[in-house]
Motif scaffolding. Structure first.
Motif, PDB file in Angstrom:
ATOM      1  N   ASN A   1     -71.624 -76.060  24.830  1.00 41.70           N
ATOM      2  CA  ASN A   1     -70.586 -75.073  24.511  1.00 41.70           C
ATOM      3  C   ASN A   1     -69.253 -75.418  25.168  1.00 41.70           C
ATOM      4  O   ASN A   1     -68.196 -75.171  24.586  1.00 41.70           O
ATOM      5  CB  ASN A   1     -71.036 -73.677  24.926  1.00 41.70           C
ATOM      6  N   ILE A   2     -69.290 -75.980  26.356  1.00 42.05           N
ATOM      7  CA  ILE A   2     -68.049 -76.397  27.020  1.00 42.05           C
ATOM      8  C   ILE A   2     -67.360 -77.471  26.191  1.00 42.05           C
ATOM      9  O   ILE A   2     -66.150 -77.424  25.973  1.00 42.05           O
ATOM     10  CB  ILE A   2     -68.335 -76.866  28.463  1.00 42.05           C
ATOM     11  N   ILE A   3     -68.134 -78.422  25.701  1.00 42.06           N
ATOM     12  CA  ILE A   3     -67.563 -79.483  24.874  1.00 42.06           C
ATOM     13  C   ILE A   3     -66.963 -78.911  23.596  1.00 42.06           C
ATOM     14  O   ILE A   3     -65.862 -79.276  23.194  1.00 42.06           O
ATOM     15  CB  ILE A   3     -68.632 -80.550  24.543  1.00 42.06           C
ATOM     16  N   LYS A   4     -67.666 -77.981  22.960  1.00 42.70           N
ATOM     17  CA  LYS A   4     -67.240 -77.441  21.670  1.00 42.70           C
ATOM     18  C   LYS A   4     -66.124 -76.409  21.778  1.00 42.70           C
ATOM     19  O   LYS A   4     -65.282 -76.319  20.893  1.00 42.70           O
ATOM     20  CB  LYS A   4     -68.422 -76.785  20.959  1.00 42.70           C
ATOM     21  N   HIS A   5     -66.134 -75.611  22.852  1.00 39.67           N
ATOM     22  CA  HIS A   5     -65.293 -74.415  22.860  1.00 39.67           C
ATOM     23  C   HIS A   5     -64.323 -74.310  24.030  1.00 39.67           C
ATOM     24  O   HIS A   5     -63.730 -73.251  24.221  1.00 39.67           O
ATOM     25  CB  HIS A   5     -66.181 -73.165  22.867  1.00 39.67           C
ATOM     26  N   SER A   6     -64.176 -75.354  24.830  1.00 40.37           N
ATOM     27  CA  SER A   6     -63.340 -75.219  26.015  1.00 40.37           C
ATOM     28  C   SER A   6     -62.411 -76.422  26.152  1.00 40.37           C
ATOM     29  O   SER A   6     -62.703 -77.507  25.669  1.00 40.37           O
ATOM     30  CB  SER A   6     -64.231 -75.107  27.265  1.00 40.37           C
ATOM     31  N   ASN A   7     -61.317 -76.199  26.845  1.00 39.29           N
ATOM     32  CA  ASN A   7     -60.414 -77.305  27.192  1.00 39.29           C
ATOM     33  C   ASN A   7     -60.532 -77.601  28.681  1.00 39.29           C
ATOM     34  O   ASN A   7     -59.559 -77.952  29.329  1.00 39.29           O
ATOM     35  CB  ASN A   7     -58.977 -76.974  26.794  1.00 39.29           C
TER      36      ASN A   7
END
Length: 125
Positions: A82-88
């Motif tokens: 989720n960090i990879i997909k949804h975060s900067n």
């Protein structure tokens, strides 16, 4: 099926061997479950994470329940995905801490939620 007196010992032997094999399979399965090294699994996950800098804090003596170990591993995998997909994010901290009555898993990143418009998943809106 008719069982004669000569085949009774063979049937008893077959049942005994089947029971022994079932016991061996169960023992091997139990050894595998308890042999999962949670620290090593989390270390491998964090070392293979290339999206940004990541830090693992692990302060746990031992978790004996294999279901808890699998759950923690799955949660960390999903969080990193989720960090990879949804975060900067530029930094991620994964902390696994043992307290007297519970375990605490904290996954924190310094990024902000990225809105990409339409989403098809059931996660962040």
């Amino acid at each position: 099926r008719i069982i004669d007196s000569e085949s009774k010992p063979l049937i008893t032997l077959e049942k005994t061997l089947n029971l022994a094999m079932d016991n061996i399979r169960q023992s091997v399965h139990n050894l595998y479950d308890t042999s999962i090294d949670l620290y090593l699994q989390l270390k491998m996950l964090t070392e293979s994470f290339e999206f940004c800098d990541i830090f693992l804090e692990y302060n746990v003596e031992e978790i004996y329940n294999s279901q808890i170990k699998y759950a923690i591993i799955a949660i960390v995998k999903e969080a990193l995905s989720n960090i990879i997909k949804h975060s900067n994010a530029t930094k991620v901290n994964v902390s696994m801490i043992e307290h007297p009555a519970f375990y605490q898993l904290i996954i924190y990143d310094n990024g902000s939620k990225l809105c990409s418009g339409e989403t098809t998943g059931i996660g962040l809106k």
